[in-house]
Design an enzyme around this catalytic site. Structure first.
Site: not given
Ligand code: SF4
Lengths: 189, 281
Positions: A39, A104
């Protein structure tokens, strides 16, 4: 829960605006992976007025840096990374036509404004489901910045990638509405 | 006193194995906890997300694929028995195990050599190594690959002694609320209380080695763990921060003596990919 709605990529404006926070979807088609370092480079190129190595107009970017593929495999684990780190860059890409983002965690106010003005949607994929999501990726090819390793831009062909519309082009936000719906601490406070 | 010799090569082999296994195989305790919380989960969308996490654990184990693409910063706790004599360099042996494990296990290399100039080291070294001397003639190695997303949501503060138990609880609950979907909830919460600014963070991380459902042996803290867990799960954050009653799978408190003027407190947030494995040499 209702069956996921199939979404074929790339997205057009009508499709983007028809999506509402909370819609459970399944993504099919081409997406591009890019995270922090890519980015920064894309926005540096925009600053210099130079062309991008990938035309993002109409496209969807997946905030993801995979683990290495096994020999003969398409890709390793391939779940989303946290999106707010891309917030400083995302409005610039949305302004040049980016339509979808997958990641996320919640997006900030400036990204939301850009999503509303230009029409873009933000999908949440399941963080930490990297092995499961890798099965939905049928093709992967590095198309820019190979020297960035896991952070290189990859062109991915996905089939039935599970996601949820987390923030829509109208300001709808499942991080607010969903949490408000299941909150149980207020009455007691 | 007689010494027991442990060759460095054995340590390297163990660390390599732990790096790979911790990233492919989710602990049974975590799998059981996700299943149990799923039964109680109020949101249908959240239940579907928890199902994906259970499927993910199965696919990872079966296909020998990492559970998550972020295979973490390699954090190693080495408890060395006072009667152990390491033949070679312990730090170098662990580092070599990390290098081999991340290369041969197809794990992602996520470490940059310098925090501001940000060039990848290419082999996921260096690890973070915490060495402690304990009684006995064994070397116990704990491997905890720590993902960036949840680490980024962790915080240290130094409260006033007057803030007390309630101040600590509020700090922890507020941290999880503010973290939202960023650390991949449902999370596991490591809490360090006491010590110094640095010590409380280190014991918070160490607390994450515990199995889900195990309680602090001190009833005072055991009760506090359950109180925080209850409050966190009333926040509504839910899986991925999209709403639900499953925000945390467990809370682990570790306490340490502290200065009369201080009440240090650390929250080390761990995602549902709560990976850790142990080897005893
Ligand atoms: S599960 Fe844990 S290690 Fe995997 S992306 Fe999410 S915060 Fe990061």
């Amino acid at each position: 829960m209702s069956e996921p709605v199939r979404i074929d990529l790339p997205l057009d404006d009508d499709r983007v605006r028809s999506l509402k926070a909370g819609d459970v979807v399944s993504l099919w088609g081409v997406i591009y992976s890019a995270r922090d370092a890519a980015h920064k480079r894309l926005v540096d190129l925009l600053d210099k007025g130079e062309p991008l190595p990938v035309d993002v107009a109409g496209q969807t970017i997946y905030y993801m840096g995979p683990s290495p593929a096994r020999p003969g495999g398409v890709i390793g684990a391939a779940g989303p990374t946290t999106s707010y780190r891309m917030d400083p860059y995302a409005p610039r890409l949305i302004a040049v036509g980016l339509k979808g983002m997958i990641g996320k965690g919640e997006r900030g106010a400036e990204v939301v404004e850009a999503m509303k003005s230009y029409g873009a949607v933000y999908f949440a994929a399941t963080g930490g489901a990297g092995a499961l999501i890798s099965r939905a990726i049928k093709g992967a090819e590095v198309v820019a910045f190979p020297e960035l390793g896991p952070e290189a831009i990859r062109r991915l062909v996905v089939e039935d990638l599970p996601a949820i519309v987390a923030q829509d082009a109208h300001g709808g936000n499942l991080f607010i509405d969903g949490v408000a719906k299941y909150r149980r601490d207020e009455a007691e406070a | 006193m007689s010494k027991r010799n442990i060759p460095a090569a054995e340590i390297t082999a163990a660390v390599k194995r732990l790096a790979i296994e911790s990233n492919y195989f989710l602990g049974e305790d975590v799998i059981a906890a996700i299943s149990e919380f799923k039964e109680l989960e109020a949101s249908p969308a959240a239940r579907a997300l928890l199902d994906q996490l259970l499927d993910n654990a199965g696919i990872a184990a079966e296909g020998q694929v990492p559970l998550c693409q972020d295979t973490g910063f390699a954090v190693v706790f080495a408890d060395i028995g006072a009667e152990v004599c390491i033949e070679g360099n312990l730090q170098a042996a662990i580092e070599e195990g990390v290098r081999q494990g991340y290369q041969e296990g197809y794990l992602r290399k996520s470490i940059v050599r310098d925090p501001l100039r940000r060039e990848n080291t290419g082999d996921n070294t260096p690890p973070i190594v915490w060495i402690e001397v304990v009684p006995g003639d064994k070397l116990t190695l704990y491997f905890e690959p720590k993902g960036g997303g949840s680490e980024n949501m962790s915080r240290v503060t130094v409260l006033k002694p007057a803030d007390g138990r309630g101040g600590v609880i509020d700090f922890v609950v507020d941290r999880i609320r503010q973290s939202g979907g960023n650390p991949c909830p449902p999370v596991v919460v490591g809490v360090g209380i006491g010590g110094t600014f640095d010590k409380c963070a280190q014991i918070a991380k160490r607390a994450l080695l515990r199995d889900i459902g195990t309680r602090n042996p001190d009833p005072y803290y055991a009760e506090m763990e359950l109180e925080i867990l209850d409050r966190v799960n009333k926040l509504g954050v839910g899986p991925m921060g999209l709403g639900g009653s499953t925000t945390a799978l467990d809370v682990f408190i570790q306490a340490y003596p502290c200065h009369i003027a201080s009440l240090p407190c650390a929250v080390n947030v761990q995602c549902h990919s709560a990976r850790h494995k142990k080897a005893v040499l």
